[in-house]
Design a protein around this motif. Sequence first.
Motif, PDB file in Angstrom:
ATOM      1  N   VAL A 155     -70.040 -38.356  -5.269  1.00  0.00           N
ATOM      2  CA  VAL A 155     -69.339 -37.122  -4.884  1.00  0.00           C
ATOM      3  C   VAL A 155     -68.386 -36.699  -5.996  1.00  0.00           C
ATOM      4  O   VAL A 155     -68.337 -35.530  -6.387  1.00  0.00           O
ATOM      5  N   LEU A 156     -67.669 -37.678  -6.559  1.00  0.00           N
ATOM      6  CA  LEU A 156     -66.725 -37.351  -7.635  1.00  0.00           C
ATOM      7  C   LEU A 156     -67.447 -36.753  -8.831  1.00  0.00           C
ATOM      8  O   LEU A 156     -67.012 -35.753  -9.406  1.00  0.00           O
ATOM      9  N   GLN A 157     -68.573 -37.362  -9.181  1.00  0.00           N
ATOM     10  CA  GLN A 157     -69.324 -36.847 -10.327  1.00  0.00           C
ATOM     11  C   GLN A 157     -69.763 -35.411 -10.088  1.00  0.00           C
ATOM     12  O   GLN A 157     -69.627 -34.545 -10.957  1.00  0.00           O
ATOM     13  N   LEU A 158     -70.289 -35.171  -8.878  1.00  0.00           N
ATOM     14  CA  LEU A 158     -70.805 -33.831  -8.605  1.00  0.00           C
ATOM     15  C   LEU A 158     -69.685 -32.800  -8.610  1.00  0.00           C
ATOM     16  O   LEU A 158     -69.834 -31.697  -9.138  1.00  0.00           O
ATOM     17  N   VAL A 159     -68.534 -33.165  -8.046  1.00  0.00           N
ATOM     18  CA  VAL A 159     -67.422 -32.203  -8.004  1.00  0.00           C
ATOM     19  C   VAL A 159     -66.921 -31.920  -9.409  1.00  0.00           C
ATOM     20  O   VAL A 159     -66.670 -30.764  -9.781  1.00  0.00           O
ATOM     21  N   SER A 160     -66.828 -32.968 -10.233  1.00  0.00           N
ATOM     22  CA  SER A 160     -66.320 -32.689 -11.589  1.00  0.00           C
ATOM     23  C   SER A 160     -67.341 -31.883 -12.380  1.00  0.00           C
ATOM     24  O   SER A 160     -66.959 -31.039 -13.206  1.00  0.00           O
ATOM     25  N   ALA A 161     -68.636 -32.113 -12.133  1.00  0.00           N
ATOM     26  CA  ALA A 161     -69.647 -31.300 -12.821  1.00  0.00           C
ATOM     27  C   ALA A 161     -69.489 -29.844 -12.415  1.00  0.00           C
ATOM     28  O   ALA A 161     -69.598 -28.936 -13.242  1.00  0.00           O
ATOM     29  N   THR A 162     -69.195 -29.607 -11.137  1.00  0.00           N
ATOM     30  CA  THR A 162     -68.986 -28.229 -10.697  1.00  0.00           C
ATOM     31  C   THR A 162     -67.754 -27.634 -11.369  1.00  0.00           C
ATOM     32  O   THR A 162     -67.759 -26.455 -11.739  1.00  0.00           O
ATOM     33  N   ALA A 163     -66.710 -28.468 -11.544  1.00  0.00           N
ATOM     34  CA  ALA A 163     -65.526 -27.961 -12.245  1.00  0.00           C
ATOM     35  C   ALA A 163     -65.908 -27.512 -13.645  1.00  0.00           C
ATOM     36  O   ALA A 163     -65.454 -26.466 -14.129  1.00  0.00           O
ATOM     37  N   VAL A 164     -66.773 -28.289 -14.304  1.00  0.00           N
ATOM     38  CA  VAL A 164     -67.233 -27.896 -15.637  1.00  0.00           C
ATOM     39  C   VAL A 164     -67.903 -26.529 -15.578  1.00  0.00           C
ATOM     40  O   VAL A 164     -67.613 -25.629 -16.380  1.00  0.00           O
TER      41      VAL A 164
END
Lengths: 471, 685
Positions: A155-164
């Motif tokens: 979940v953390l990875q996906l959210v940070s990718a979305t932030a990118v």
Amino acid sequence: MARGSSWALDLLRPLASRMPSVRRPDREVPFDHRALYTGLSVSVFMVCSHLPLYGVRYDAMGADPLYWLRSILSSNRGTLMELGVGPVVTAGTLFQLASTSGLLRFDHNVREDRYLADGARKVLALVIALGEAAAHVLLGMYGPHVGALNGVLIVLQLVSATAVVVYLDDVLEKGYGLKGSSSAISLFSAANTCGKVFWQAFSPVTVNTGRGPEFEGVVLAVAHRALTRTSSARAVVATLLRRHLPNATNLAATFLVLLAAVYLEGVQMLVPLTSRDRRGRRGTFPIKLLYTSTMPIVLYTAVVSALYLVSQLLHYSRLGGTLLVRLLGVWAEASHAAVSVGGLAYYVTPPASFAGDPVHALVYVALMLASCALLAQGWVVASESSARDVARRIADQRMGLPGRRDGATYAELRRYIPMAAALGGLCVGALTIFADMTGVIGTDTGIMLAATAVYNLVKSVEKEDKDLERR
Amino acid sequence: MAAAEENTSMFLIFILTMIALPLVPYTIMRLCRAASEKAKTIHCRCSGCHRSGKYRKSIYKRISNFSTCSNLTIILLWIVMIFLVYYIKHASREVQVFEPFSILGLEPGASESEIKKSYRRLSIQYHPDKNPDPEAHNFFVEYISKAYQALTDPVSRENYEKYGHPDGRQGLQMGIALPKFLLNIDGASGGIMLLGIVGFCILLPLMIAVIYLSRSSKYTGNYVMHQTLSTYYYFMKPSLAPSKVMDVFIKAAEYMEMPVRRSDDEPLQKLFVAVRSELNLDLKNIKTEQAKFWKQHPSLVKMELLIQAHLTRESFVLTPALLKDYRHMLELAPRLLEELVKIAVLPRNPHGFGWLRPATGVIELSQNIIQAVPLSARKASGGNSEGIAPFLQLPYFTEATVKKIARKKIRAFQELCDMSVEDRAALLTQVAGLSEDQARDVDLVLEMIPSIEVDIKCETEGEEGIQEGDVVTMYAWVSLHRRNGLIAALPHCPNFPFHKEENFWLLLADAASNDVWLSQKVSFMDEATAITAASKAIQETQEALGASAKEIGIAVREAVDKVKKGSRLVMGKFQAPAEGTHNLTSFCLCDSWIGCDTKTSFKLKVLKRSRAGTRGHVPEEGVVAAAEDGIEEEEEEEEEEYDDYESEYSDDEEDEKNKGKGKGKVANGAAHQEADSDIDSGSDE
């Protein structure tokens, strides 16, 4: 801004006002910088969409229920871009809806409000990403037993990718990107599709099906055959027409569809206008044949994939055998994905060949064309580009048809815009059907989106080039 | 082992294709370009230009030109490619693939009976009963009978046709076409590989991009520093005297950045003595003036002296270090001068008019720098209004020569140009004392000098007459003619050591009030671009007027013909000023030749508004431009204004751009030509 009325914005205020954002450039960014920024953003996006997620066991993943949506959201399964531009698009749409419906009220001319709206959109995108990522993990997209720690990590990875993605979008939107790439979303999806086409043409992956190793990439495979086999001509032709891997007809069809889409994109009718205030000032309003661009097919794909999702869920649920569920779709397990074999889902799936099931093919074609034309009509109204809206906007700018009264503009536009929208929808639908039948690389929708995005980009670069020369 | 070998050969094919894909088109492009370049010489062929070495192509130079890095790389890559093809063709072993049709000597898809026939024929040949050779026995058992079985058995035949193998679908083996040693990596080497990939494929390009961005952020799109532009903007004044233009010009940040060395002091002092007469120093109190001159910023002193050294053609006295600065200064000069012109004609006052006097001053300075003619030569002297400057650009001409031919009543440059070839040869050899070769050189240069004609029209598109506040479209055809028939040509400038293209500035101006209404750079170098630009502009105009496709086609074809004959279309829009008759002049100024500028005067009659303030307010200029954008690009969402848009300079740039955007819509000239705008074109010269 009427403060009391927008409780929703107030709710987001504490977070939204703290969201960092890209500063607008003081002066216009020179062309080469903008090209560089655009290229960098696209490559960052591409790298992200090839980096595998940590904590996912790839053998545990089953058939992909979201396959049809991937091309419009430019997402790649099992990578950081699992969600693609989905959260950003959703947040943007929700925001648009909320502000037009009056739920959120803010004044575009007040700087503080604009910043707040900007931040709120980002917060919303991240929240949606969080929700989607959690849903992905909990509903077992990555297999049933991910584990708590891995789940949180994913979940953390996906959210940070979305932030990118959010900030890449911000960079391009705030005037650092090429003019034609004002929406990063279409740019990314185009890059994704183009990357796929490129890979299919030049992939160095070799496949051995018992007849010796063969390249996955068409161009490489042909070169391989031409250089090593002694009986060249026939072997080369056989490679060009191979069935088990992407072949030359796929590549040719892809280019054909690209060219056709670009051509259609350029067909337009110009309505001459003159200023009501100042003599001698003239302009034109172009009515494009693809008046709604590729929107109908995007909507169609979204609807179809939603139908698939619901139908599959119902099919495998306890309600499995009931008539209504069977009407929606009957699914069978195939080697890599679930395949629809009956019901509505079957008839909206492109047929493998026309001869196999003519009824299926005919129904598919009819459904596709009709819904594209209708969706185009609907989108004209929804996006406020109907004849009435356009006429009003033209009148607001104190323009009108030369030598006619203001009312004439509306009459003239009404003659063309609905027709252009319907015809454009039909054209897009027909092109998509052609793409399906010939088996273009990537998906039909992806190719259409890429074609229009690239066309707009090239067009704007051309225009800037001209401006640069003039200076 | 065989698999590894196969893998290597596949890797080579991959490499080969990757090389061939860019290389083949690039080579073809290079060859095409090389072929087209040889077609025409467009530079001046006088011996002065020849000696300057800019265009020289000695055998040595040709070889060195050919053996540039890129050419060598191309050849190297071709050699690598040929070697690879050869290697792959010969070294790779054929993989045995079971192909029953070819074993039986048949075309794929042969019928059952054919297969049987062929099998029987082969059996006679190879059957162990008939053929005692053990190899034949082997071949029969291994291939022929198997192939026969595969094709006659319906199941295996279907399998073969579907999957390419009689036993049905074969298991997939995936691999990557990379050499073996790259694939079995583990532990430390794997880490290094990862680092290498991340470093080279991600970090390196990023670093390069960041360095590029930080380096070039100082520059505008035209490779001129932002700092320079703001300095120019600050120092530009509406009535900048031509003699003061140089002071502004040398304030460029590029020049201020150039190093000032202690060792330069002495040579600069010497240079000062040599060019003192050119420095506009007041002779009465020369001491204080000199002191004042040296008190300026050392970079300014140096630049001014270097430019004066160039103008008086004294550059041979420079020390090597100064010579380097001098060349750098000249290399930057055309670019900076162009920006300076643009700054001069930037729309300033509420009407959006620029300033004429500084613009012409800058262009004159540009001419002088390109031709290396001192500014003082422009002063009118002895019945010659334009001074001796135009003469000095000709080879072998000095002040003495000019005086000599002035005795023969040849005072104006135009008179020399208009003489017949024989008369001129006689004059030059007998009176001016040039040799015959030298006279021929002069002729060559004179043939190169362009003469310009401007055909200008102003009208309100699609309306009758011009009224106050109208958006007026200027529509000008600038035609160039040279005696040697060339259109695109490089100017004669033996003293300017760099490649320089001719550019012309078309200024539509009101000379009395120092207003530039419109300005546009015109270049005759690139015909193809000019054709597309002109036809596009005409097409857009006609479309806006609602012309039919046929009319558009005719108009576009006419325009293309005109461009091919050596004309360029210039269009622009401006807002009609207050009513009355305006005496306008269209200047067409060349930035590299002295004495070929043309002026055309005409009157623009502006009528009173017929419908007073039609329906209310008259929007401001900026709003108009924005609204126009909106119409053309209706698709875009509302345009937000820039927040931190404070730099006044960029504000002006924006205006300019809007203006540029506005152009491109012009009425059909023929139909509305006669309208109320009285245009009496007449040449001043």
